[in-house]
Design a protein around this motif. Structure first.
Motif, PDB file in Angstrom:
ATOM      1  N   LYS A 427      48.242  86.676  14.411  1.00 23.69           N
ATOM      2  CA  LYS A 427      48.022  88.101  14.646  1.00 23.69           C
ATOM      3  C   LYS A 427      49.335  88.867  14.716  1.00 23.69           C
ATOM      4  O   LYS A 427      49.469  89.977  14.193  1.00 23.69           O
ATOM      5  N   LEU A 428      50.335  88.258  15.346  1.00 27.80           N
ATOM      6  CA  LEU A 428      51.612  88.946  15.544  1.00 27.80           C
ATOM      7  C   LEU A 428      52.540  88.836  14.336  1.00 27.80           C
ATOM      8  O   LEU A 428      53.279  89.774  14.031  1.00 27.80           O
ATOM      9  N   GLY A 429      52.510  87.679  13.657  1.00 32.18           N
ATOM     10  CA  GLY A 429      53.493  87.462  12.594  1.00 32.18           C
ATOM     11  C   GLY A 429      52.938  87.026  11.263  1.00 32.18           C
ATOM     12  O   GLY A 429      53.717  86.648  10.368  1.00 32.18           O
ATOM     13  N   GLY A 430      51.609  87.033  11.117  1.00 29.47           N
ATOM     14  CA  GLY A 430      51.025  86.631   9.848  1.00 29.47           C
ATOM     15  C   GLY A 430      51.356  85.189   9.505  1.00 29.47           C
ATOM     16  O   GLY A 430      51.541  84.342  10.383  1.00 29.47           O
ATOM     17  N   ALA A 431      51.478  84.900   8.186  1.00 29.39           N
ATOM     18  CA  ALA A 431      51.744  83.535   7.726  1.00 29.39           C
ATOM     19  C   ALA A 431      53.066  83.012   8.258  1.00 29.39           C
ATOM     20  O   ALA A 431      53.191  81.832   8.604  1.00 29.39           O
ATOM     21  N   GLU A 432      54.053  83.891   8.354  1.00 31.46           N
ATOM     22  CA  GLU A 432      55.361  83.460   8.851  1.00 31.46           C
ATOM     23  C   GLU A 432      55.280  83.055  10.319  1.00 31.46           C
ATOM     24  O   GLU A 432      55.927  82.109  10.768  1.00 31.46           O
ATOM     25  N   GLY A 433      54.479  83.791  11.086  1.00 35.25           N
ATOM     26  CA  GLY A 433      54.285  83.442  12.489  1.00 35.25           C
ATOM     27  C   GLY A 433      53.617  82.089  12.643  1.00 35.25           C
ATOM     28  O   GLY A 433      54.018  81.273  13.483  1.00 35.25           O
ATOM     29  N   VAL A 434      52.605  81.823  11.830  1.00 37.07           N
ATOM     30  CA  VAL A 434      51.918  80.534  11.874  1.00 37.07           C
ATOM     31  C   VAL A 434      52.865  79.421  11.445  1.00 37.07           C
ATOM     32  O   VAL A 434      52.868  78.329  12.019  1.00 37.07           O
ATOM     33  N   ARG A 435      53.689  79.695  10.424  1.00 40.37           N
ATOM     34  CA  ARG A 435      54.646  78.691   9.939  1.00 40.37           C
ATOM     35  C   ARG A 435      55.632  78.306  11.046  1.00 40.37           C
ATOM     36  O   ARG A 435      55.964  77.132  11.225  1.00 40.37           O
ATOM     37  N   LEU A 436      56.067  79.314  11.811  1.00 34.75           N
ATOM     38  CA  LEU A 436      57.001  79.056  12.902  1.00 34.75           C
ATOM     39  C   LEU A 436      56.354  78.200  13.988  1.00 34.75           C
ATOM     40  O   LEU A 436      56.955  77.227  14.477  1.00 34.75           O
ATOM     41  N   VAL A 437      55.127  78.527  14.346  1.00 33.55           N
ATOM     42  CA  VAL A 437      54.423  77.751  15.370  1.00 33.55           C
ATOM     43  C   VAL A 437      54.126  76.339  14.870  1.00 33.55           C
ATOM     44  O   VAL A 437      54.241  75.364  15.621  1.00 33.55           O
ATOM     45  N   ALA A 438      53.756  76.198  13.579  1.00 36.19           N
ATOM     46  CA  ALA A 438      53.508  74.875  13.014  1.00 36.19           C
ATOM     47  C   ALA A 438      54.765  74.012  13.097  1.00 36.19           C
ATOM     48  O   ALA A 438      54.694  72.804  13.397  1.00 36.19           O
ATOM     49  N   LYS A 439      55.895  74.631  12.851  1.00 39.32           N
ATOM     50  CA  LYS A 439      57.172  73.916  12.954  1.00 39.32           C
ATOM     51  C   LYS A 439      57.411  73.462  14.394  1.00 39.32           C
ATOM     52  O   LYS A 439      57.833  72.329  14.646  1.00 39.32           O
ATOM     53  N   ASP A 440      57.107  74.345  15.359  1.00 42.49           N
ATOM     54  CA  ASP A 440      57.249  73.983  16.773  1.00 42.49           C
ATOM     55  C   ASP A 440      56.321  72.829  17.141  1.00 42.49           C
ATOM     56  O   ASP A 440      56.716  71.897  17.847  1.00 42.49           O
ATOM     57  N   LEU A 441      55.093  72.904  16.670  1.00 42.92           N
ATOM     58  CA  LEU A 441      54.116  71.852  16.967  1.00 42.92           C
ATOM     59  C   LEU A 441      54.563  70.512  16.405  1.00 42.92           C
ATOM     60  O   LEU A 441      54.369  69.455  17.025  1.00 42.92           O
TER      61      LEU A 441
END
Length: 655
Positions: A427-441
């Protein structure tokens, strides 16, 4: 024993409650015998059968202690008091003796004098408490216990026929029971906290003449002013015990059904300031908890003054705090309550408190559930703050250690939090936001934990017969793991593909992972989870070659999944709708701020906003076109399929 039973009867830990209930029947049986014996002894003396006045007074004091303990055990020691023959026996005895003792103290001229008369009156108070508390806390049991209807009629008879006597008894309670003897003054001087708690059972004597119900609105301000005065330390008449008692009992005023927050708001700052100052004076744990409970009730009603309470919560939850030992559970409840009532955007004071939640995740105690609930509330309330670099990395790290925890309720909360992080990132960052969280996970180890757990499940499911192995994951945890992957794939299927590449060769990983995922569908008890996985797996058709082709290597599994989920979504409908799509809702007047956030968050979830059949049809149609049309698609992907699969295929393409 009385003090031990008091402590156990007010304990909040389930283990303490269970322990008390396990020993209650035996204690009640023995104490009933002791109580009956002591009553017989002093009644015999009063009837002229004996000359040992000191022994009679001792017997009266012992029977009073016995009935105090029995009263508590009968109320908190049984889930269904009316099922116990010992409780039934004591209940009938209390009614008979209530009439006898009332007659003894109300004779004119008196037939007994103090100290015997005062002790009999105290027995009467214990009977009244037993009757009132049973009707309040166990209303069903009260109705089913012997002669309860006659008991109610007797009380009404007292009110109707002996109003003067009732007034006299009330006067006795106030002017005689609360008179300070020398021993009271000495006990007060020695330990004010213990004296205040000890007096008639932790302060609950006051629940019979304190103003708690049917307060006229015109009189409420007067009531607030009276309590405000009693909490004023500057007035020398308001010593410690007076202020503690006022703080305890103001809870009943706030709990009153007709309490209106608006009329109290002008007094709220002063009340809260005085109560929080009083907590700093208090040393006794039980007293601290009682005052904190009153503060929590005020917080429930007067939201604008939350900022005044936050420092108290901070002191109670910060690591190493002395208050944490005694007040952690209550402080967490209060913290959670404040979060549910806080409107966005949250204040800096509320956000600053979020850091205190992380050390509490390490405790692993009975409080872990509410700590996870608090974390989840913060993600809903302030996603920007919780997904900032520093907080997000800490949060993901803690969720890694908790993922797959054995207690089901906790495991569900952990999965829900990870889902919340992914959805908030999108919601906050679109695909890039999800990519960042996926990297963290991935870097925190959650992805590795999920993939290795699912790999173990797949390997176990390949074995049969005597060599059969059992997976380390149960079905519910496996569903949780697929839920995390589904959230990532639904947010962006390309990110899901990159995750597969991070853990190995994408095509090889998909080969076994896809097999396990489709096979697990029948074990997903929650239809919401089934739809989520269905939408996520369907999005893989959007990917370019070779991933979309690899996905359709499992074409038969896809059609089985689509048919099953679409059937679930349309069962019972004749309007071609989707059972999990919720219509627009504006909430209601009783909805709190967090309730509204949850409603909006759920309604925006693809699980509740996307039509399953239309979603599948659109993506399958696009894929068919990319293959050169229906004929080419059938040649390449549907050759040698059974007629049923062919029927399902045409159903999706041509409908």
């Amino acid at each position: 024993m009385l003090q031990v039973i008091k402590e156990l009867s007010t304990a909040r830990l389930r283990t303490s409650q269970t322990s008390l209930k396990s020993v209650t029947p035996e204690i009640v049986y023995l104490l009933t015998e002791i109580y009956t014996q002591k009553i017989d002894e002093w009644m015999a003396f009063l009837n002229g059968n004996g000359e040992d006045e000191g022994g009679a007074v001792d017997a009266m004091e012992n029977s009073l202690y016995s009935i105090k303990i029995l009263r508590r055990l009968l109320i908190v020691g049984y889930d269904y008091p009316n099922h116990s023959k010992d409780v039934q026996q004591m209940w009938e005895l209390s009614q008979r003796q209530f009439g006898q003792f009332l007659d003894m103290v109300s004779r004119d001229p008196p037939i007994i004098v103090s100290p015997a008369k005062e002790l009999v009156e105290k027995h009467l108070i214990q009977f009244s408490k037993l009757h009132v508390q049973m009707s309040t806390l166990h209303p069903a049991a009260f109705a089913l216990l012997p002669s309860s209807l006659d008991l109610v009629r007797s009380y009404w008879g007292l009110v109707e026929s002996f109003e003067d006597l009732v007034r006299q008894m009330a006067n006795i309670i106030v002017t005689k029971f609360f008179i300070f003897r020398q021993v009271d003054l000495e006990a007060w001087e020695e330990d004010e906290d213990e004296w205040e708690i000890r007096e008639e059972g932790g302060g609950d004597t006051w629940e019979f003449e304190w103003i708690t119900i049917k307060i006229a609105e015109d009189n409420r301000t007067l009531v607030y002013q009276i309590f405000q005065h009693l909490l004023n330390k500057e007035d020398e008449t308001n010593d410690y015990v007076v202020r503690v008692t006022a703080a305890r009992q103001f809870k009943a005023v706030v709990e009153d059904f007709s309490f209106i927050a608006e009329s109290f708001l002008p007094y709220a700052p002063d009340f809260l300031a005085r109560m929080m100052a009083l907590i700093q004076e208090v040393e006794n744990t039980e007293t601290k908890m009682a005052i904190l409970e009153t503060i929590r009730m005020i917080a429930d009603q007067a939201q604008r003054y939350h900022a005044m309470i936050l420092p108290l919560i901070h002191r109670a939850v910060e690591p190493g705090s002395e208050m944490q030992v005694y007040l952690l559970e209550d402080a967490l409840d209060l913290w959670s309550t404040i979060l549910t009532q806080t409107s966005a955007p949250a204040s800096q004071e509320v956000l600053a408190l979020a850091d205190c939640a992380f050390p509490l995740l390490e405790i692993g105690s009975d409080n872990l559930r509410i700590v996870l609930t608090i974390v989840e509330s913060y993600i809903l309330l302030a996603p920007e703050a919780m997904l900032g670099d520093t907080v997000r990395l800490r949060l993901v790290s803690y969720m890694t250690s908790l993922l797959g925890v054995k207690k089901r309720e906790l495991a569900g909360l952990v999965t829900s939090i990870v889902e919340g992080i992914i959805r908030a990132a999108e919601k906050l960052g679109g695909a890039e936001g999800v990519r960042l969280v996926a990297k963290d996970l991935f870097e925190a180890g959650i992805i590795e934990k999920v993939i290795s757990g699912l790999r173990n499940a797949w390997e176990a499911h390949q074995t049969v017969g005597p060599e059969r192995k059992y997976p380390k994951l149960d079905d519910v945890v496996e569903t949780d793991y697929f839920t995390i992957l589904a959230r990532l794939a639904l947010a962006d299927p390309a990110i899901f593909t990159s995750i597969l590449s991070m853990v190995g060769n994408a095509s090889e990983v998909w080969s076994w992972l896809g097999t396990e995922w489709f096979q697990h569908f029948d074990s997903m008890a929650n239809i919401d989870r089934q739809k989520l996985s269905c939408l996520a797996l369907t999005r893989l058709l959007e990917l370019p070659a070779p991933m979309n082709v690899l996905a359709l290597d499992k074409l038969q599994d896809y059609f089985a999944m689509w048919t099953s989920v679409v059937s679930e979504m349309s069962t019972g409908r004749d309007d071609a709708g989707d059972n999990l799509i919720w219509g627009p809702s504006e909430g209601n007047e009783f909805e709190g701020p967090e309730d509204a956030r949850k409603r909006i968050n759920s309604s925006s979830d693809p699980v509740h906003s996307v039509h399953t059949f239309d979603f599948i049809k659109e993506r399958l149609g696009q894929f068919v076109n990319s293959c050169g049309g229906e004929e080419s698609f059938q040649v390449n992907f549907a050759v040698n399929r059974q007629n049923m699969q062919q029927f399902r295929l045409e159903k999706y393409i041509h409908i």
